[in-house]
Design a protein around this motif. Structure first.
Motif, PDB file in Angstrom:
ATOM      1  N   LEU A 130     -21.551  -4.868  68.515  1.00 18.92           N
ATOM      2  CA  LEU A 130     -21.502  -5.203  70.151  1.00 18.92           C
ATOM      3  C   LEU A 130     -22.837  -4.276  70.909  1.00 18.92           C
ATOM      4  O   LEU A 130     -23.485  -4.991  71.602  1.00 18.92           O
ATOM      5  N   THR A 160     -25.941  -6.037  70.412  1.00 19.01           N
ATOM      6  CA  THR A 160     -26.305  -7.129  71.371  1.00 19.01           C
ATOM      7  C   THR A 160     -27.037  -6.905  72.468  1.00 19.01           C
ATOM      8  O   THR A 160     -28.126  -7.743  72.613  1.00 19.01           O
ATOM      9  N   LEU A 182     -17.760 -12.909  71.934  1.00 18.75           N
ATOM     10  CA  LEU A 182     -17.940 -12.096  72.871  1.00 18.75           C
ATOM     11  C   LEU A 182     -16.692 -12.224  73.536  1.00 18.75           C
ATOM     12  O   LEU A 182     -16.042 -13.305  74.259  1.00 18.75           O
ATOM     13  N   GLU A 229     -15.918  -7.274  77.412  1.00 19.05           N
ATOM     14  CA  GLU A 229     -17.323  -7.138  76.775  1.00 19.05           C
ATOM     15  C   GLU A 229     -18.411  -7.962  77.488  1.00 19.05           C
ATOM     16  O   GLU A 229     -19.509  -8.100  77.022  1.00 19.05           O
ATOM     17  N   GLY A 286     -23.462  -8.954  77.395  1.00 16.90           N
ATOM     18  CA  GLY A 286     -24.178 -10.263  77.260  1.00 16.90           C
ATOM     19  C   GLY A 286     -24.801 -10.405  78.668  1.00 16.90           C
ATOM     20  O   GLY A 286     -26.059 -10.529  78.515  1.00 16.90           O
TER      21      GLY A 286
END
Length: 209
Positions: A162, A165, A175, A179, A183
């Motif tokens: 994560l 990312t 995702l 979370e 992004g």
């Protein structure tokens, strides 16, 4: 005839998550607890034969936390503009938002900064929340080039894929709504060409953005 890049771009949207839908899920999830506490306080007030001061205090604290989180969300997930946000406003919002939690956020920056710049810091803090479900002390500093966030806790929950990312050109398709900030921050920093650095162990985390 298309080249490989065109094919990759055509396939990209199919494999990447819908950030707008995930954001809606995130906003609803985070507002359930404080608003639910308001409802609980009202129920206690209705059943109480006394003056209701304790119940009213619970309602006030919950409302303050809910309103502070909404203000915070407007900075983190709203459009980045040139409008200025003061350090005092940030401290008040963070103190009210985290006041009933086991996390303490220390805002070290003293300058007025644009909403666009504050957006990066707020998104970074929402990422930190994922790693600190048991509480932590979080220090936010702004140097000449970036936000520097230090986290100290008795225990952290670090999901390495994560966090990776943030430096990746492609977002994971799985995702979750909780979370979505990873992004959004990843895309925003790529657009702004702001490098991201993360280092973490079981009790410490540093995030530079």
């Amino acid at each position: 005839m298309s080249d490989g890049r065109d094919e990759a771009e055509a396939d990209g949207p199919k494999s990447e998550p819908d950030l707008i839908a995930l954001l809606g899920s995130r906003l609803c999830h985070d507002l359930v607890n404080p608003i639910g506490a308001v409802g609980n306080g009202l129920e206690l007030l209705e059943m109480s034969p006394g003056d209701g001061k304790a119940e009213m205090s619970l309602i006030r604290e919950s409302l303050d936390a809910a309103m502070a989180r909404i203000k915070f969300f407007r900075l983190a997930f709203g459009p980045g503009t040139a409008a200025l946000v003061t350090a005092r406003e940030m401290r008040t919002t963070l103190d009210e938002m985290y006041g009933q939690t086991r996390t303490r956020v220390i805002w070290r920056d003293e300058a007025e900064r644009s909403r666009a710049e504050m957006r990066l810091a707020c998104l970074a803090l929402t990422c930190v929340e994922v790693a600190t479900p048991w509480g932590a002390e979080v220090e936010v500093v702004r140097n000449e080039a970036a936000w520097v966030i230090h986290v100290d806790a008795k225990r952290l929950r670090i999901d390495e894929p994560l966090w990776q990312t943030l430096g990746s050109a492609k977002l994971p398709a799985d995702l979750k709504g909780s979370e979505v900030q990873f992004g959004i921050l990843a895309r925003l920093t790529r657009q702004l060409r702001r490098p991201v650095s993360v280092s973490a162990d079981e009790t410490h985390l540093s995030l530079i953005v």
